[in-house]
Scaffold this motif. Structure first.
Motif, PDB file in Angstrom:
ATOM      1  N   UNK A  95       3.781   5.693 -11.961  1.00 60.38           N
ATOM      2  CA  UNK A  95       3.758   5.076 -10.627  1.00 60.38           C
ATOM      3  C   UNK A  95       5.176   4.777 -10.154  1.00 60.38           C
ATOM      4  N   UNK A  96       5.981   4.196 -11.050  1.00 60.29           N
ATOM      5  CA  UNK A  96       7.346   3.821 -10.685  1.00 60.29           C
ATOM      6  C   UNK A  96       8.210   5.027 -10.363  1.00 60.29           C
ATOM      7  N   UNK A  97       7.900   6.147 -10.977  1.00 59.79           N
ATOM      8  CA  UNK A  97       8.647   7.376 -10.727  1.00 59.79           C
ATOM      9  C   UNK A  97       8.630   7.734  -9.243  1.00 59.79           C
ATOM     10  N   UNK A  98       7.474   7.527  -8.599  1.00 58.81           N
ATOM     11  CA  UNK A  98       7.367   7.792  -7.157  1.00 58.81           C
ATOM     12  C   UNK A  98       8.370   6.956  -6.377  1.00 58.81           C
ATOM     13  N   UNK A 157       0.839  -1.203   0.000  1.00 53.73           N
ATOM     14  CA  UNK A 157       0.000   0.000   0.000  1.00 53.73           C
ATOM     15  C   UNK A 157       0.868   1.245   0.000  1.00 53.73           C
ATOM     16  N   UNK A 158       0.642   2.077  -0.981  1.00 53.19           N
ATOM     17  CA  UNK A 158       1.392   3.311  -1.094  1.00 53.19           C
ATOM     18  C   UNK A 158       0.461   4.492  -0.936  1.00 53.19           C
ATOM     19  N   UNK A 159       0.914   5.506  -0.299  1.00 54.47           N
ATOM     20  CA  UNK A 159       0.190   6.766  -0.361  1.00 54.47           C
ATOM     21  C   UNK A 159       1.140   7.829  -0.872  1.00 54.47           C
ATOM     22  N   UNK A 160       0.682   8.557  -1.846  1.00 51.15           N
ATOM     23  CA  UNK A 160       1.439   9.740  -2.244  1.00 51.15           C
ATOM     24  C   UNK A 160       1.213  10.788  -1.162  1.00 51.15           C
ATOM     25  N   UNK A 161       2.138  11.739  -1.021  1.00 53.77           N
ATOM     26  CA  UNK A 161       1.927  12.794  -0.028  1.00 53.77           C
ATOM     27  C   UNK A 161       0.596  13.504  -0.278  1.00 53.77           C
ATOM     28  N   UNK A 193       1.510   4.815 -17.647  1.00 54.44           N
ATOM     29  CA  UNK A 193       0.867   4.818 -16.330  1.00 54.44           C
ATOM     30  C   UNK A 193       1.777   4.136 -15.301  1.00 54.44           C
ATOM     31  N   UNK A 253       0.726  -0.722  -9.123  1.00 55.05           N
ATOM     32  CA  UNK A 253      -0.476  -1.077  -9.871  1.00 55.05           C
ATOM     33  C   UNK A 253      -0.968  -2.470  -9.505  1.00 55.05           C
ATOM     34  N   UNK A 295       9.258  11.470  -5.788  1.00 61.60           N
ATOM     35  CA  UNK A 295       8.215  12.430  -6.186  1.00 61.60           C
ATOM     36  C   UNK A 295       7.622  11.939  -7.486  1.00 61.60           C
ATOM     37  N   UNK A 337      -1.851   8.762  -5.573  1.00 65.73           N
ATOM     38  CA  UNK A 337      -0.937   8.039  -6.462  1.00 65.73           C
ATOM     39  C   UNK A 337      -1.731   7.372  -7.590  1.00 65.73           C
ATOM     40  N   UNK A 338      -1.140   7.274  -8.781  1.00 66.05           N
ATOM     41  CA  UNK A 338      -1.824   6.564  -9.870  1.00 66.05           C
ATOM     42  C   UNK A 338      -2.065   5.108  -9.484  1.00 66.05           C
ATOM     43  N   UNK A 339      -3.169   4.556  -9.901  1.00 67.52           N
ATOM     44  CA  UNK A 339      -3.455   3.157  -9.573  1.00 67.52           C
ATOM     45  C   UNK A 339      -4.083   2.439 -10.759  1.00 67.52           C
ATOM     46  N   UNK A 340      -4.225   1.114 -10.580  1.00 66.56           N
ATOM     47  CA  UNK A 340      -4.624   0.251 -11.690  1.00 66.56           C
ATOM     48  C   UNK A 340      -5.947   0.682 -12.319  1.00 66.56           C
ATOM     49  N   UNK A 395       9.052  -0.983 -12.218  1.00 72.61           N
ATOM     50  CA  UNK A 395       9.005  -0.540 -10.822  1.00 72.61           C
ATOM     51  C   UNK A 395       7.585  -0.141 -10.441  1.00 72.61           C
ATOM     52  N   UNK A 396       6.917   0.574 -11.359  1.00 75.26           N
ATOM     53  CA  UNK A 396       5.548   1.032 -11.098  1.00 75.26           C
ATOM     54  C   UNK A 396       4.552  -0.102 -10.980  1.00 75.26           C
ATOM     55  N   UNK A 443      11.340   2.076 -15.193  1.00 73.44           N
ATOM     56  CA  UNK A 443      10.400   2.772 -14.303  1.00 73.44           C
ATOM     57  C   UNK A 443       9.038   2.081 -14.303  1.00 73.44           C
TER      58      UNK A 443
END
Lengths: 174, 183
Positions: free
Chosen positions: A57-60, A4-8, A53, B79, A65, A19-22, B74-75, B71
């Motif tokens: 997500x991976x960028x985070x 589980x991820x939360x973006x700030x 997409x 997802x 950021x 955060x972007x999600x599926x 990783x993402x 990336x």
């Protein structure tokens, strides 16, 4: 198992940035397949949209950021993606905004970009920020102007060709 | 040529990246640590994907495509809850092992990408076994596959050693299926 991820958290009046999600994929695929995506590297196949997409997500995870998917409070629809990232081939970190068709003309890009810029300056401690804009993308330039940014110089992107660098006011000028 | 985006984050961004990376499962084997990918691992991924070694998974790629691919693998963690691990060996990153699921895949797949110098040491085997076990115990999967280029003999042998069985084709790839018993 669950990761589980939360973006700030960003506070905005009409949007919930997360955060972007599926389950953003279908609305992303519609947008990036449309002519509106012309200024942001599109139109793209579903396959390439998936990669984008996932990349967002991976960028985070890689950089700490990224861009927030924007959920409209009124409708709970994902209406765009706005935030801080460093796409390959860009000269520095960018404040970028892609708003989907249904959500234009409401000032959402400005609202979300302001919140993302505050995050960059107040939380991440950055001192400058650019937005890269296609020379024909006048609606995006209007957003940049509303944010107080000004044209800085041209930049030739290896793949996108000529782009304009717009520079935002620094933290001390806001 | 390196892209500016390959610069590792600093300050608060670095801390936040680390906190996200810490949420990903780390798998330890006798010789290896499978861990969350970091920006600094990209050099190793580019070494693989941009060389002839990348030919079996969509390459050789431009550095730009390799970055997007790295990336996005990783993402996949955000997802799908599974994604790519960096294979940490004594001498540094030996390559990557992936639980992926992307357009074109019929189901989740196990992928492995090793540097040239890490071959011949059963590193991919050791890493892949740990990931198969993770798929069973942590994700609750009963099966998964590897999609393998018919000419990629090393990968075919590895899939067989892991207990994978040939289960048809999807597009250009052979499908090797790992049954529950080998997970």
């Amino acid at each position: 198992m669950n990761v589980t991820f939360s973006a700030p958290q960003l506070e905005t009046e009409r949007l919930i940035p997360r955060a972007p999600q599926l389950d953003d994929f279908d609305v992303f695929a519609d947008f990036y397949a449309s002519p509106r995506a012309h200024f942001v590297g599109g139109p793209l196949s579903r396959e390439l949209t998936w990669r984008n997409l996932a990349l967002e997500a991976g960028h985070w995870v890689l950089k700490g950021f990224g861009r927030w998917a924007l959920v409209e409070k009124a409708t709970h629809q994902t209406v765009g993606i706005v935030g801080l990232w460093h796409p390959e081939g860009f000269p520095e970190n960018e404040l970028g905004w892609d708003l989907f068709e249904c959500a234009t003309g409401k000032g959402y890009a400005t609202e979300a970009a302001k919140a993302a810029r505050n995050h960059a300056y107040n939380i991440l401690g950055w001192t400058t920020l650019i937005s890269m804009i296609d020379p024909e993308n006048t609606p995006s330039m209007r957003v940049a102007e509303r944010l107080g940014a000004a044209y800085d110089k041209d930049f030739t992107h290896e793949r996108f060709g000529m782009m304009q660098i717009w520079r935002h006011p620094g933290p001390q000028d806001l | 040529m390196k892209f500016a985006c390959e610069t590792p984050p600093t300050g608060a961004a670095a801390q936040f990246a680390a906190s996200l990376q810490n949420k990903l499962p780390t798998l330890a084997t006798d010789r290896l640590i499978l861990r969350a990918p970091r920006v600094t691992d990209f050099e190793t991924y580019a070494e693989i994907a941009c060389s002839s070694r990348g030919a079996y998974f969509g390459g050789p790629m431009s550095r730009e495509d390799a970055w997007a691919d790295f990336a996005s693998m990783t993402g996949n963690w955000l997802l799908h809850g599974h994604g790519v691990w960096t294979i940490g060996a004594a001498a540094g990153p030996a390559g990557f092992v992936l639980l992926g699921f992307e357009p074109g895949d019929q189901e989740p797949e196990l992928g492995f990408m090793l540097t040239q110098t890490s071959e011949g040491q059963r590193i991919a085997f050791e890493a892949a076994q740990a990931v198969l076990h993770h798929a069973r115990t942590a994700l609750g999967w009963d099966t998964l596959v590897s999609y393998i280029d018919p000419e990629n003999r090393r990968a075919l042998r590895l899939a067989q050693r892991l207990g994978g069985l040939l289960d048809g084709r999807v597009a250009e790839s052979l499908v090797y299926r790992y049954p529950r018993e080998v997970l």
